[in-house]
Design an enzyme around this catalytic site. Structure first.
Site, PDB file in Angstrom:
ATOM      1  N   HIS A 139     190.708  91.493  29.366  1.00 53.45           N
ATOM      2  CA  HIS A 139     191.325  90.290  29.929  1.00 53.45           C
ATOM      3  C   HIS A 139     190.924  90.073  31.385  1.00 53.45           C
ATOM      4  O   HIS A 139     191.000  88.955  31.886  1.00 53.45           O
ATOM      5  CB  HIS A 139     192.852  90.382  29.807  1.00 53.45           C
ATOM      6  CG  HIS A 139     193.450  89.217  29.065  1.00 53.45           C
ATOM      7  ND1 HIS A 139     193.111  88.904  27.763  1.00 53.45           N
ATOM      8  CD2 HIS A 139     194.349  88.276  29.449  1.00 53.45           C
ATOM      9  CE1 HIS A 139     193.783  87.840  27.381  1.00 53.45           C
ATOM     10  NE2 HIS A 139     194.530  87.430  28.380  1.00 53.45           N
ATOM     11  N   ARG A 174     188.320  87.505  31.496  1.00 54.27           N
ATOM     12  CA  ARG A 174     188.881  86.172  31.231  1.00 54.27           C
ATOM     13  C   ARG A 174     189.595  85.641  32.479  1.00 54.27           C
ATOM     14  O   ARG A 174     189.425  84.481  32.861  1.00 54.27           O
ATOM     15  CB  ARG A 174     189.835  86.279  30.045  1.00 54.27           C
ATOM     16  CG  ARG A 174     190.522  84.993  29.617  1.00 54.27           C
ATOM     17  CD  ARG A 174     191.262  85.285  28.317  1.00 54.27           C
ATOM     18  NE  ARG A 174     192.290  84.318  28.003  1.00 54.27           N
ATOM     19  CZ  ARG A 174     192.094  83.201  27.323  1.00 54.27           C
ATOM     20  NH1 ARG A 174     190.874  82.879  26.927  1.00 54.27           N
ATOM     21  NH2 ARG A 174     193.097  82.389  27.038  1.00 54.27           N
ATOM     22  N   TYR A 228     196.341  80.746  37.614  1.00 52.80           N
ATOM     23  CA  TYR A 228     195.059  80.966  38.270  1.00 52.80           C
ATOM     24  C   TYR A 228     194.933  80.148  39.539  1.00 52.80           C
ATOM     25  O   TYR A 228     194.147  80.494  40.420  1.00 52.80           O
ATOM     26  CB  TYR A 228     193.921  80.659  37.297  1.00 52.80           C
ATOM     27  CG  TYR A 228     193.972  81.561  36.094  1.00 52.80           C
ATOM     28  CD1 TYR A 228     193.720  82.924  36.218  1.00 52.80           C
ATOM     29  CD2 TYR A 228     194.347  81.071  34.847  1.00 52.80           C
ATOM     30  CE1 TYR A 228     193.803  83.766  35.126  1.00 52.80           C
ATOM     31  CE2 TYR A 228     194.431  81.908  33.749  1.00 52.80           C
ATOM     32  CZ  TYR A 228     194.171  83.256  33.902  1.00 52.80           C
ATOM     33  OH  TYR A 228     194.275  84.095  32.828  1.00 52.80           O
TER      34      TYR A 228
END
Length: 300
Positions: free
Chosen positions: A246, A249, A281
């Site tokens: 992850h 990602r 993000y």
């Protein structure tokens, strides 16, 4: 109906009707097993609000993370909502169940320069044609280049790649399909892997089938092998001893936003059902902006 029997039927419903992922179904089953361990395997209609509060309080005293407690409450809510619709209970006690909000933790993110250097090094190391080195370079390039989940990567077949358009079709959470683009470095690594490495690995097993990525023995690669690969290679770049796929990602999403990508485009690429999930993000990028401001601006 006993809680254990209701749990069995409810988790079948989650898997077969709602089409939730195996990992989510297993997590909910474990949560409801924990409920039975605390309140007893009693009739589901006899489980009231006080018992549920005691259960969550037990988890709090045990030191469970807020995210775990919130997920357990969600499992109970889903169970009782399903039981109410099915006539197994007359009242849903979870309607008044208050749980702590999930804490927002910023994900580990590798620097763009650090990742570029690592990936270039792995591609160069695979130039001698070692099948596993070629495969590993292609895996990392695709995980980062297309911002895939590890389950999506491991479930991808060769027919899911559109090499002429540099896109990959994946099956995400909730069995939702999406088509994701990947860049030129990933395209080159995938071409090298498919031509020079995959046929060698496929010859080692009769169970290779149509899987895109194969393990050392020739069958479809598992998530554990990808976790080990990322921990070994990307961990030092992130500066963490425990990292999983992850992180690539997370890094891809952050770097896209840092580069000016539209938030909704990133949401679609990641396959997030909610824009709020993608917005974490923006916090990562904002933290970097604030740090740069404090370091460089004369009036900071």
């Amino acid at each position: 109906m006993l809680l254990s029997e209701a749990t069995d039927r409810y988790t079948v419903h989650l898997a077969d009707v709602r089409r939730l992922s195996g990992a989510t179904v297993r997590a909910y089953r474990a949560d409801l097993a924990d409920l039975a361990a605390v309140v007893g395997d009693r009739e589901i209609a006899d489980i009231h609000l006080d018992a549920l509060r005691d259960w969550l309080w037990t988890a709090t005293r045990r030191g469970d993370a807020r995210s775990t407690i919130a997920r357990r409450a969600a499992a109970a809510r889903g169970l009782f909502e399903w039981a109410l619709e099915g006539g197994m209970v007359e009242i849903d006690p979870t309607l008044r169940l208050v749980t702590p909000k999930r804490g927002r933790t910023l994900p580990n993110v590798a620097s763009a320069d650090g990742l570029a250097e690592l990936l270039d090094t792995l591609v160069a190391a695979a130039a001698d044609g070692d099948p596993l080195a070629l495969r590993d370079a292609a895996i990392l390039e695709l995980l980062y280049g297309a911002a895939l989940r590890v389950s999506e990567l491991c479930g991808t077949d060769t027919v899911d790649l559109d090499r002429s358009n540099a896109t990959v079709r994946v099956l995400g959470k909730g069995a939702k399909e999406r088509v994701v683009p990947y860049g030129a470095p990933a395209a080159r690594a995938l071409d090298a892997y498919l031509v020079r490495a995959r046929p060698v690995l496929a010859a080692r097993s009769a169970t290779a089938g149509s899987a895109l990525f194969l393990g050392a023995r020739g069958s479809r690669i598992g998530t554990r092998a990808v976790y080990d690969l990322v921990a070994r290679t990307v961990g030092p770049v992130v500066g963490a001893t425990t990292v999983g796929p992850h992180v690539l990602r997370h890094s891809a999403a952050t770097h896209l936003l840092d580069g000016g990508a539209d938030l909704r485009a990133v949401q679609e690429m990641l396959g997030h059902a909610s824009l709020g999930t993608t917005q974490i993000y923006t916090h990562v990028s904002g933290e970097r902006l604030a740090a740069a401001y404090r370091l460089a601006h004369p009036r900071a």
